[in-house]
Design an enzyme around this catalytic site. Structure first.
Site, PDB file in Angstrom:
ATOM      1  N   SER A 118      -5.870 -79.645  -4.532  1.00 55.74           N
ATOM      2  CA  SER A 118      -4.962 -80.783  -4.424  1.00 55.74           C
ATOM      3  C   SER A 118      -5.123 -81.683  -5.634  1.00 55.74           C
ATOM      4  O   SER A 118      -6.222 -81.789  -6.201  1.00 55.74           O
ATOM      5  CB  SER A 118      -5.260 -81.575  -3.144  1.00 55.74           C
ATOM      6  OG  SER A 118      -4.557 -82.804  -3.131  1.00 55.74           O
ATOM      7  N   TYR A 132     -11.345 -86.432   1.844  1.00 50.05           N
ATOM      8  CA  TYR A 132     -10.438 -85.395   1.346  1.00 50.05           C
ATOM      9  C   TYR A 132     -10.485 -85.337  -0.177  1.00 50.05           C
ATOM     10  O   TYR A 132     -10.549 -84.248  -0.774  1.00 50.05           O
ATOM     11  CB  TYR A 132      -9.010 -85.654   1.831  1.00 50.05           C
ATOM     12  CG  TYR A 132      -8.076 -84.479   1.641  1.00 50.05           C
ATOM     13  CD1 TYR A 132      -8.082 -83.413   2.537  1.00 50.05           C
ATOM     14  CD2 TYR A 132      -7.194 -84.426   0.568  1.00 50.05           C
ATOM     15  CE1 TYR A 132      -7.227 -82.331   2.376  1.00 50.05           C
ATOM     16  CE2 TYR A 132      -6.327 -83.350   0.399  1.00 50.05           C
ATOM     17  CZ  TYR A 132      -6.366 -82.307   1.303  1.00 50.05           C
ATOM     18  OH  TYR A 132      -5.517 -81.228   1.128  1.00 50.05           O
TER      19      TYR A 132
END
Length: 261
Positions: A144, A157
């Site tokens: 990501s 995250y």
């Protein structure tokens, strides 16, 4: 071999394949002729994907696995190698956002669980499958853009995806003598259930519904020139990455994002 069946004779393992990106990647590989071993935490979703895959004339093994559970993860990998002999493509896609708030108010258990699933999980799957990866195999880690910059929330995250990027680099360095390529796939914003952050109880949402919901603009935090993508577009990129010739790129990031990362 025809272009449409460019993965014929190959075996691919895709984690988190019950829905979203993993499902699209699994179907893209099956359409290209690959046999599949897929896992996620929800058996019913895997059974639905298996039914779709098998209509394409390829094999598909499924298992409900929590990738934070070492014994279950190792058993899944052992079964894959027993059933298929060797693996040509590994996609570490499974991920989670268990704690999305600020560090000062975060739940330590959920914060760490995010890292267990997003970092330890891919590490263990890769570690346990390594003896059975074919020469010239491909490892694709779904990462990501959040792993390349810090935010003011959702730190677990961000940290987990930053660690995934370093895992990719480490594996690329270690595995080049076996001609195994290891690369990141960065999707950018995709129409999956993970965008339903304001509806935490409604996590299983069809891509078309998410696309419609954000048809007038993306959630806060994205530039106006970014575009929400269908998961099948990620499947197309994953297929491209899986079909690079031996000696192709390794230790790199392939992205569908429309902004600097």
């Amino acid at each position: 071999m025809s272009e449409a069946k460019q993965l014929a004779g190959k075996t691919a393992v895709v984690t988190g394949a019950g829905r979203g990106l993993g499902r699209s990647i699994a179907l893209a590989y099956a359409k290209a002729g690959a046999d599949l071993a897929i896992c996620s935490r929800t058996l019913a979703e895997l059974e639905a994907v298996k039914a779709e895959v098998e209509t394409l004339g390829v094999r598909c093994t499924i298992a409900a696995v929590d990738l934070s559970d070492q014994d279950a993860t190792q058993q899944f990998c052992s079964t894959v190698l027993k059933d298929f002999g060797e693996v040509d493509i590994l996609v570490n896609n499974a991920g989670a956002e268990m704690e999305t708030g600020r560090i000062e108010t975060s739940d330590p258990t959920d914060w760490w669980k995010t890292l267990e699933i997003n970092v330890r999980g891919p590490y263990m799957v890769t570690r346990f499958l390594l003896p059975g990866l074919s020469e010239g195999a491909k490892i694709i880690n779904v990462s990501s853009g959040m792993g390349m910059r810090a935010g003011n929330t959702n730190s677990s995250y961000h940290v987990s995806k930053a660690a995934m990027n370093m895992l990719t680099d480490a594996l690329a360095n270690e595995l080049w003598p076996r001609r195994i390529d290891v690369n990141n796939l960065i999707p950018g914003p995709v129409a999956t259930s993970m965008l339903n952050k304001d509806k935490p109880g409604e996590r299983r949402t069809a891509p078309e519904e998410v696309l419609e919901r954000f048809s007038e603009g993306l959630p806060p935090g994205f530039p106006e020139w970014e575009r929400l993508k269908h998961p099948d577009e990620v499947g197309d990129l994953a297929l491209y990455m899986a079909t690079r010739p031996i000696g192709g790129p390794t230790g790199q990031s392939f992205s569908l994002a429309r902004r600097p990362l």
